[in-house]
Enzyme design. Structure first.
Site, PDB file in Angstrom:
ATOM      1  N   ARG A 102      -1.948  -0.661   5.210  1.00  0.00           N
ATOM      2  CA  ARG A 102      -3.358  -1.297   4.468  1.00  0.00           C
ATOM      3  C   ARG A 102      -2.876  -2.269   4.638  1.00  0.00           C
ATOM      4  O   ARG A 102      -4.213  -3.746   3.828  1.00  0.00           O
ATOM      5  CB  ARG A 102      -4.473  -0.459   3.410  1.00  0.00           C
ATOM      6  CG  ARG A 102      -5.061   0.702   3.834  1.00  0.00           C
ATOM      7  CD  ARG A 102      -4.673   1.484   2.688  1.00  0.00           C
ATOM      8  NE  ARG A 102      -4.307   2.525   2.540  1.00  0.00           N
ATOM      9  CZ  ARG A 102      -4.049   3.566   1.453  1.00  0.00           C
ATOM     10  NH1 ARG A 102      -4.626   3.089   0.932  1.00  0.00           N
ATOM     11  NH2 ARG A 102      -2.814   4.050   1.039  1.00  0.00           N
TER      12      ARG A 102
ATOM     13  N   CYS B   6       1.140  -0.943  -0.318  1.00  0.00           N
ATOM     14  CA  CYS B   6       0.484   0.290   0.355  1.00  0.00           C
ATOM     15  C   CYS B   6       1.133   0.980   0.142  1.00  0.00           C
ATOM     16  O   CYS B   6       2.196   1.403  -0.155  1.00  0.00           O
ATOM     17  CB  CYS B   6      -1.309  -0.077   1.275  1.00  0.00           C
ATOM     18  SG  CYS B   6      -0.151  -0.127   2.627  1.00  0.00           S
TER      19      CYS B   6
END
Length: 120
Positions: free
Chosen positions: A85, A80
């Protein structure tokens, strides 16, 4: 023992690059807007989070969308922007039965900072 296999394994960007050269595939879980500003060469974008009027929310179709690009036994490195994430996405993928996934520590920020190949 099976529970341990669901703990994401993380690799540095330099190891991730070596894995990419060895045939692993790069799953970029950033938003399409972030992806369009630059990404690792050959990366496939499937957002883990969607940006909406009320902020960021988890993409309800994430696993289905990933499954349309990757098989459960494919070797995948997940990145990410900075690592938050991607670790969650990697965990979700492991719990969904994907076996060859690894998280990229530092994400695209570290990838670009280390001068690894990117595309805008």
């Amino acid at each position: 023992m099976a529970e341990e296999s669901r703990v994401p394994s993380s690799v540095s960007v330099t190891v991730a690059h070596d894995l990419l050269l060895a045939g692993h595939r790069y799953l970029d879980v950033r938003t399409p807007e972030e992806f369009s500003q630059g990404h690792a060469c050959g990366a496939i974008n499937v957002p883990y989070m969607n940006r909406g009027a009320s902020g960021m929310s988890k993409n309800p179709d994430f696993l289905e969308q990933v499954s349309s690009h990757f098989g459960q036994s494919d070797n995948i490195i997940v990145g990410c922007q900075s690592g938050g994430r991607s670790i969650k996405a990697t965990t979700d993928l492991l719990h969904a039965g994907f076996t060859g996934v690894k998280d990229i520590v530092g994400g695209y920020s570290a990838w670009a900072k280390n001068g690894l190949p990117t595309k805008a």
